[in-house]
Scaffold this motif. Structure first.
Motif, short mmCIF file in Angstrom:
data_model
loop_
_atom_site.label_atom_id
_atom_site.label_comp_id
_atom_site.label_asym_id
_atom_site.label_seq_id
_atom_site.Cartn_x
_atom_site.Cartn_y
_atom_site.Cartn_z
N LEU A 174 0.85 -1.19 0.00
CA LEU A 174 0.00 0.00 0.00
C LEU A 174 0.89 1.25 0.00
N LEU A 175 1.83 1.27 0.90
CA LEU A 175 2.78 2.39 0.97
C LEU A 175 3.53 2.57 -0.35
N THR A 216 12.08 -5.46 4.29
CA THR A 216 12.02 -6.62 5.17
C THR A 216 10.68 -6.60 5.90
N TRP A 265 0.98 -9.18 14.44
CA TRP A 265 1.47 -7.81 14.27
C TRP A 265 2.68 -7.81 13.36
N TRP A 293 9.82 -2.84 7.06
CA TRP A 293 10.81 -1.77 6.90
C TRP A 293 11.19 -1.68 5.44
N LEU A 326 8.56 -8.51 8.92
CA LEU A 326 8.61 -9.43 10.05
C LEU A 326 7.18 -9.69 10.48
N THR A 357 5.69 -5.91 11.09
CA THR A 357 6.54 -4.74 10.93
C THR A 357 7.19 -4.84 9.56
N GLN A 382 13.36 5.98 4.46
CA GLN A 382 13.06 4.72 5.14
C GLN A 382 11.66 4.80 5.72
N THR A 383 10.95 3.70 5.65
CA THR A 383 9.63 3.65 6.26
C THR A 383 9.52 2.42 7.14
N THR A 384 8.85 2.57 8.25
CA THR A 384 8.56 1.44 9.12
C THR A 384 7.06 1.43 9.39
N TRP A 385 6.44 0.39 8.97
CA TRP A 385 4.98 0.23 9.08
C TRP A 385 4.72 -0.85 10.11
N GLN A 386 3.98 -0.52 11.14
CA GLN A 386 3.67 -1.51 12.18
C GLN A 386 2.17 -1.63 12.28
N GLY A 387 1.67 -2.74 11.83
CA GLY A 387 0.22 -2.89 11.81
C GLY A 387 -0.20 -4.30 12.11
N CYS A 388 -1.46 -4.43 12.35
CA CYS A 388 -2.05 -5.73 12.61
C CYS A 388 -2.63 -6.24 11.30
#
Lengths: 372, 372, 372, 372
Positions: free
Chosen positions: D209-210, D231, D282, D286, D233, D284, D302-308
């Protein structure tokens, strides 16, 4: 002949209805009952088994607060925010209610006409009554109230009134906040003469904890830190309190002291603390470190720490209460730089690097064991 | 009577035309001439002034390589990538050319019909000739070649051929890579009997350096690390070499050993090394650490390290060459776990936390000073 | 009969000795000469080949500045910081010197006794002389000076004096900064009557560029953004200028407008701009976005943007000068919301999402082509 | 005369006991009952009020699964992981139990001797029985099962068996996973002839999406992306399924297609999907994007997306079921590239940028409204 009941130790919390206090009370009960592991409690690791610390099950909680939300209700609210696990508040309801009954009104509240001496005496009386009524061997007073603005006009700020009450009630004292507490000049002589151990100040729970290992890394590797910038986002009561620039200044002073002490210089860059109510008790801290490597090559390290402030603080509060209680029992008095491991702004004479602080803490544990 | 010229010390680099070697040669000259500060060189800090290490200006460089790009040209290319500062290659052209003249062809190259013994003897002869021709007191052999795949069929991999040559030429040996080097069973007896000091392996320059301070932090605070995941992006020769899964496996083993040793357990999660040629010698390492706090609260730490691999490695190479040269001078032999500060996979007996490794390094410096 | 020389177009830069201006002049020359690709210049993409924009080789630079560092020297300094590639300043020295000769003193400087009218007239005279002396078809005035504090006491701030001079000299005008420029009420009538195209304000180069695509993403996916917090670290002249809280406020207003316009609400959280001289022209912007997903699940996005401010701005400056020059040629006048793609705070009537702004820019390009 | 009961619409979920399905069922009930806002559901925004989509309260859930954990128990487990809010499972227990009763055993399980035709017929019979028993106007089949490895030996993979069953049962079909589903050559003719609308594949919930907004940003600004590395996780069932390199390859193909389509080139760099069970549902993600700016300056995002994961997917599943049900009602058939907004790998003819996909989705909504 029946064995004597084990001695019980009091933990008197200034800010006893706050998130940190509620988490400490609930967590102590949960760990003592075996419902949860003792994650985050250094005093429950193998290194401290001989230190003769008061067992978690013998701690009795009470304290002062200016709010009146009951602890079980506060615990439910923390569970809704994900700070406490669901179901825990129910499981330790009896302990929360017991602590709730031991909380006395703090002060001064608006309209309070008592002068400083009257307030100190009232607070000390509350603490003495707590010790007596519960048949405690001793009580440790721990300040976990919201950060107050730096001292101003010569009067004692509330944190110092409570600290003075602790001295008067003959209790070891821990200042887990950046507030003035026992660091007020008017209390210096009394603190020195009191024969009580004390420690502080400003618990090292997240960003500064990290800085206390990263700063030494750069220094040991002879890498030149040019700028260290940080932003903290947090909601909850602490976020709101720190939205006051004077309170934030007190907190930031501690954060930057760690850099100066570990790097040997003060790098460029500042630290922001932003109140973001949407985050509740969950704190995000971003650090950006610009450093020079060999031949002036420009490098950076960034860190993002996402943690729950109360869950980070509570086990340290329990550690400190136990360590100071035992120190008192063995007759130790005065400032305890051996506890620098826990603080942003430790008592003089302590090393700044976490590793060395940990080594001192282990030594302190052996000292406590040896004097058993 | 004129003063005797100071003794000169050789640094024989395996991979002498690579980025790390070129940066070490150029940087040593620049720092010795006062053109640049000694950022990143621990041996140039005050703690080592008494250690009687060979001065930077007395180091003489040479080495083996299978490539033939002249060092001054290599240095220009590194400047274009921003690894070396502009103008530096010109400023130290004489020193680069001098080192270039001392580089001998490595091997075995395709079609090379020499057997292991012949190769070792040829390499050793090159090193002896270097020492003799330059009137050196001694030479330290340092492996900074690309990581080779793990050992396979019982034959000696190239890194071990060079290590054997170092022993035969009576030279202290440093393995700055994860390659086998002196760790080959076939070399064990000889290494032990050689009376030479040696150290390794696998320089700790970025992600693992960080891990060696963060791992202890979690352990000391009794925080439970559940998963530690990492990704490294890098180009340059090292990126290409590590695109070979067997080479990456050797490197990752070192990275994960640090976690196991400092945490006491092996957390979930793996580490990737990606070859991204666009990044050249600039490496980005992202780590994601999921840990549990008090009462099982889920927290994370993320780190992003952006550094220039050669600029991180080169000062450590110079440090190690000087320390082992002096160790040899004082008669020390065998593995030097006191140098664990520099390595992912240090010699047995070393602590895993960077702070303790640093303390040992300082002790080692005092030992070297005392034996002066 | 020889072909007529192509018309030449002036680009008159307010802040002509700054980093952005120097990068624009040097870069225009480098791209025109084929030394470098036109990365970052939208007007050099295929979509604009028919738009009859003035070719890069026909642009002539001049401007006002209150400093007097020669452009070639400024370019060397930028190369040392890694903003310009090494060797470029030498390669385009002739063009830098030519532009340098066309820079006139700006103002008002301390001690300057000229009133507003005299300053405007002097600036306009400089611009007219530039156009006449170089035989230019027209000149576009572009403000790339440091951000000034917001307007205060009713007098015209410097940026508005220059904007008034542009009107008086009959030049299209671009405000690439958050300063007041043509947005001053005292200039409104004149701007409307002038028959000149103009555009602004505040170039969208990094964090806000990102926000203009991320904001729409959250809105289109019906995800509720609860808090959007940001920190910018930068050095250079812009960092110092923005250390003035009033200048930062002007800049932040633009940054937060983009969020409000794309999200439809104003989320919690603020934006910091920190002056970190060690970073020079290299800017790091960190954003932390806390959003709710389905059933209230708490999620976050973080972004870290690391870019060179001048290199981000310069190609947009060239784009805008060319587009407004051509718009002027075709007789377009008044504010150009079609150029919202380039600005944090575009002229009224523009969409807020970058994708829609891009579509409008393409339409504008076709309009310019059609009127050829 | 009493009003007729509103028509009811079936949602038949392949993988009906998985996290996504459970979240969709529980969430639909919670939103329909007004217990929670419709965050993340685009079809509940104002733009779709006229589209005559089946109301959430009229959706009836059933499906196939090879597991047999009851949905209410699954929902409790998701609440323990923080995926569903606490108390929700209890509040919608009736709806979870109702859906649970409509789940039929999937297949083929080990030892199953039915051939492809028998399996398809059995599955289709289950779906037909569901429609008939519940008096549904129609049912939409949605594949939310774990990603399967790419097709191999010519036999129909399970996802294609289910897709064939959907066709046979005359049901619109959505493939929310990267599995083959209707994309199998053996099903092409039937899909085309079936007169049914279908859409897919592989829901776009986080990193991609990003990428679908960041890719266009770089392209529109003419910035050259040199490397895009990522990456992921995640734990949960999806993490385990994607630990199979063939399944991960299918997923990554979609992720990288978005880059190629929006950037116009394929940058360097790869994407990792790591199974980290400790993270549960959950995720993550990157991303590291190295791009060139003007004059070749090297920049990064850099982007870090943390979602369920389930909370991101479930509202899209509900959106798609409603949109395809209404499309079917209006007589639309064949692939629906207008739904590219939802997919990593949309049906041919769709734009790649999220903004354009959103515009198409809005048009589609108007089309559905118009045909009412």
């Amino acid at each position: 002949m029946p064995a004597a009941a084990p001695a019980r130790t009091g933990v008197w919390l200034i800010g006893a209805r706050g998130s940190v206090a509620t988490t400490a009370v609930a967590g102590c009960a949960a760990v003592a009952a075996g419902l949860r592991p003792a994650t985050g409690m250094v005093t429950e690791t193998d290194a401290f088994t001989e230190a003769a610390l008061p067992p978690l099950g013998t701690l009795v909680f009470g304290g002062h607060d200016t709010l009146d939300c009951p602890l079980p209700k506060r615990a439910e609210a923390l569970a809704d925010q994900g700070v406490l696990p669901h179901g825990l508040a129910d499981a330790v309801r009896a302990e929360l209610e017991a602590a709730d009954r031991e909380i006395r009104p703090g002060g001064p509240l608006p309209g309070d006409t008592r002068d400083e001496e009257e307030l100190i005496e009232a607070f000390a009386a509350d603490i003495r009554a707590f010790v007596r009524a519960n048949g405690l061997a001793r009580a440790v007073v721990v300040n976990v109230a919201s950060t107050e603005a730096g001292p101003g006009d010569g009067t004692l700020p509330p944190s110092s009134l409570y600290a003075a009450a602790a001295l008067r009630a003959d209790c070891p004292y821990v200042n887990f906040t950046p507030s003035t507490g026992l660091h007020h000049p008017a209390l210096a002589a009394e603190a020195e003469a009191g024969g009580l151990p004390y420690a502080g100040r400003d618990g090292k729970t997240g960003q500064t904890l990290l800085r206390s290992v990263l700063g030494p890394m750069f220094a040991q590797r002879a890498l030149t830190v040019r700028a260290w910038s940080g932003t903290n986002l947090l909601g909850g009561g602490d976020g709101a309190a720190l939205a006051d620039p004077r309170a934030a200044a007190a907190k930031n002073a501690g954060k930057e002291r760690v850099l100066a002490d570990t790097l040997g210089t003060v790098p460029e860059g500042g630290t922001h603390i932003d109140d973001v109510p949407a985050l509740g008790d969950w704190k995000t801290a971003w650090d950006h470190i610009a450093f020079d490597g060999f031949l002036g090559s420009r490098m950076t390290l960034q860190t993002t720490w996402q943690g729950c402030d109360s869950a980070l603080a509570a086990p340290l509060v329990l550690d400190l209460a136990r360590l100071l209680a035992r120190a008192h029992e063995t007759g130790l008095a005065g400032p305890r730089p051996e506890l620098a491991f826990y603080f942003k702004d430790p008592d003089p004479g302590a090393p700044a690097a976490l590793g060395e602080q940990y080594a001192q803490l282990l030594s302190f544990g052996r000292l406590l064991a040896g004097e058993r």
